[in-house]
Motif scaffolding. Structure first.
Motif, PDB file in Angstrom:
ATOM      1  N   CYS A  13       0.816  -1.224   0.000  1.00 26.70           N
ATOM      2  CA  CYS A  13       0.000   0.000   0.000  1.00 26.70           C
ATOM      3  C   CYS A  13       0.847   1.271   0.000  1.00 26.70           C
ATOM      4  O   CYS A  13       0.297   2.359   0.146  1.00 26.70           O
ATOM      5  CB  CYS A  13      -0.945  -0.002   1.203  1.00 26.70           C
ATOM      6  N   GLN A  14       2.171   1.148  -0.162  1.00 26.17           N
ATOM      7  CA  GLN A  14       3.087   2.293  -0.144  1.00 26.17           C
ATOM      8  C   GLN A  14       3.108   3.001   1.215  1.00 26.17           C
ATOM      9  O   GLN A  14       3.582   4.114   1.339  1.00 26.17           O
ATOM     10  CB  GLN A  14       2.723   3.335  -1.240  1.00 26.17           C
ATOM     11  N   GLY A  15       2.546   2.329   2.234  1.00 29.05           N
ATOM     12  CA  GLY A  15       2.512   2.930   3.573  1.00 29.05           C
ATOM     13  C   GLY A  15       3.888   2.905   4.241  1.00 29.05           C
ATOM     14  O   GLY A  15       4.839   2.346   3.714  1.00 29.05           O
ATOM     15  N   PHE A  16       3.997   3.490   5.416  1.00 28.55           N
ATOM     16  CA  PHE A  16       5.242   3.602   6.163  1.00 28.55           C
ATOM     17  C   PHE A  16       5.538   2.276   6.872  1.00 28.55           C
ATOM     18  O   PHE A  16       4.695   1.753   7.602  1.00 28.55           O
ATOM     19  CB  PHE A  16       5.108   4.767   7.170  1.00 28.55           C
ATOM     20  N   VAL A  17       6.753   1.743   6.629  1.00 29.79           N
ATOM     21  CA  VAL A  17       7.134   0.473   7.261  1.00 29.79           C
ATOM     22  C   VAL A  17       8.001   0.756   8.479  1.00 29.79           C
ATOM     23  O   VAL A  17       8.971   1.502   8.411  1.00 29.79           O
ATOM     24  CB  VAL A  17       7.911  -0.429   6.261  1.00 29.79           C
ATOM     25  N   ARG A  18       7.667   0.184   9.613  1.00 30.39           N
ATOM     26  CA  ARG A  18       8.447   0.416  10.846  1.00 30.39           C
ATOM     27  C   ARG A  18       8.882  -0.929  11.442  1.00 30.39           C
ATOM     28  O   ARG A  18       8.319  -1.978  11.110  1.00 30.39           O
ATOM     29  CB  ARG A  18       7.600   1.191  11.850  1.00 30.39           C
ATOM     30  N   GLN A  19       9.865  -0.830  12.346  1.00 27.03           N
ATOM     31  CA  GLN A  19      10.358  -2.041  12.996  1.00 27.03           C
ATOM     32  C   GLN A  19       9.567  -2.285  14.263  1.00 27.03           C
ATOM     33  O   GLN A  19       9.361  -1.364  15.060  1.00 27.03           O
ATOM     34  CB  GLN A  19      11.836  -1.843  13.326  1.00 27.03           C
ATOM     35  N   ALA A  43       2.723   0.147   8.830  1.00 28.49           N
ATOM     36  CA  ALA A  43       1.843   0.786   9.811  1.00 28.49           C
ATOM     37  C   ALA A  43       0.421   0.948   9.267  1.00 28.49           C
ATOM     38  O   ALA A  43      -0.534   1.074  10.038  1.00 28.49           O
ATOM     39  CB  ALA A  43       2.411   2.143  10.220  1.00 28.49           C
ATOM     40  N   GLU A  44       0.299   0.918   7.939  1.00 34.81           N
ATOM     41  CA  GLU A  44      -1.023   1.134   7.335  1.00 34.81           C
ATOM     42  C   GLU A  44      -1.813  -0.174   7.210  1.00 34.81           C
ATOM     43  O   GLU A  44      -2.895  -0.314   7.776  1.00 34.81           O
ATOM     44  CB  GLU A  44      -0.884   1.758   5.934  1.00 34.81           C
TER      45      GLU A  44
END
Ligand SMILES: [Zn+2]
Length: 280
Positions: A13-19, A43-44
């Protein structure tokens, strides 16, 4: 590389990826094991992503959690104990007569068998007197085995009845010290004293008869590396006079008080016997 990965947006979804870190409970080799897993999550949309590097770290954490529960040495324990003994992975592998790939795997999350764990413990946790026995249990049959191997190379016997071990002990000493230095473990477990006539097998007078009648088949066989080392010592010192004189030039004998035991850890300072690496 890692930062780049984290900056990469979610492929879904091109959303923000976090650890994120999550507590995982899994069944591993029949045991329920809990460990903290680190992974990348969008995160999305919640898509979970993990790279190979992280997967390896997770495997190590999982294996270590399991080892702790069942009482096996962990990868970090093995690494630390090995380093405390001043051994390379190769030296530990040679000492245990396993491949170096096994040591590498155990230090990075592959679980060792119970029997290998016992072997690792007996070797890595045995500090008792190893300073004077070179990380090995004293074995008279093995002394005979080493002396016979020397006799084969030198084409002459080294030990006779009522021998004073003036020369045999020098060959043994070089074999034991060089093995400790190069392979992480002596060959015979013998203790050596600094005597005026050079390094000598401690209590040699009581040992000569025992050695001559020892049953060599009861000794653990010489490893390939040990056999090569004995050949190298024999090549370096083809004569009794040669080995005798060389031992008298060794600082590790010179600096010991008369009668004192010569510590195996001093073998790093041998000057007359080249290391295996220099020989090959
Ligand atoms: Zn997403």
């Amino acid at each position: 590389m890692k930062n780049q990965d984290m900056a990469t947006p979610c492929p879904n979804c091109q959303g923000f990826v976090r650890q994120i870190e999550i507590e995982e409970h899994v069944l591993f080799k029949g045991v329920e094991v809990a460990y903290t897993a680190t992974l990348q999550q969008c995160a999305e949309c919640g898509l979970e992503l993990a790279d190979i590097e992280e997967a390896a770290v997770m495997q190590e954490r999982l294996a270590d959690a399991y080892r702790k529960i069942v009482g096996l040495l962990g990868s970090e324990d093995i690494r630390r104990l090995r380093q405390e003994k001043g051994l390379s992975q190769q030296a530990l592998a040679d000492a245990l007569e396993v491949g170096v790939a096994s040591i590498k795997r155990w230090e990075t999350g592959v679980v060792q068998s119970k029997s290998m764990d016992t072997l690792l413990r007996s070797f890595l946790l045995d500090n008792q007197c190893s300073e004077h026995t070179g990380n090995r249990e004293f074995s008279i049959p093995r002394i005979r085995l080493v002396l016979e191997a020397f006799a084969d190379h030198l084409k002459r016997p080294l030990l006779k009845k009522d021998d004073r071990m003036l020369y045999a002990a020098k060959y043994l000493w070089y074999a034991d010290m060089a093995a400790f230095r190069d392979l992480g473990r002596g060959m015979t477990g013998a203790t050596y004293a600094a005597l005026p006539m050079g390094p000598q097998l401690n209590n040699y007078r009581d040992l000569v008869d025992e050695i001559l009648k020892a049953d060599m088949t009861s000794a653990s066989p010489l490893s390939k590396a040990e056999t090569a080392l004995i050949a190298a010592v024999a090549r370096t010192f083809p004569t009794n006079k040669g080995v005798y004189d060389a031992s008298h030039r060794e600082a590790i004998w010179l600096r010991c008080a008369t009668g004192a035991l010569i510590p195996y850890s001093h073998a790093v300072d041998l000057t007359e016997m080249p290391t295996c690496k220099d020989l090959s």
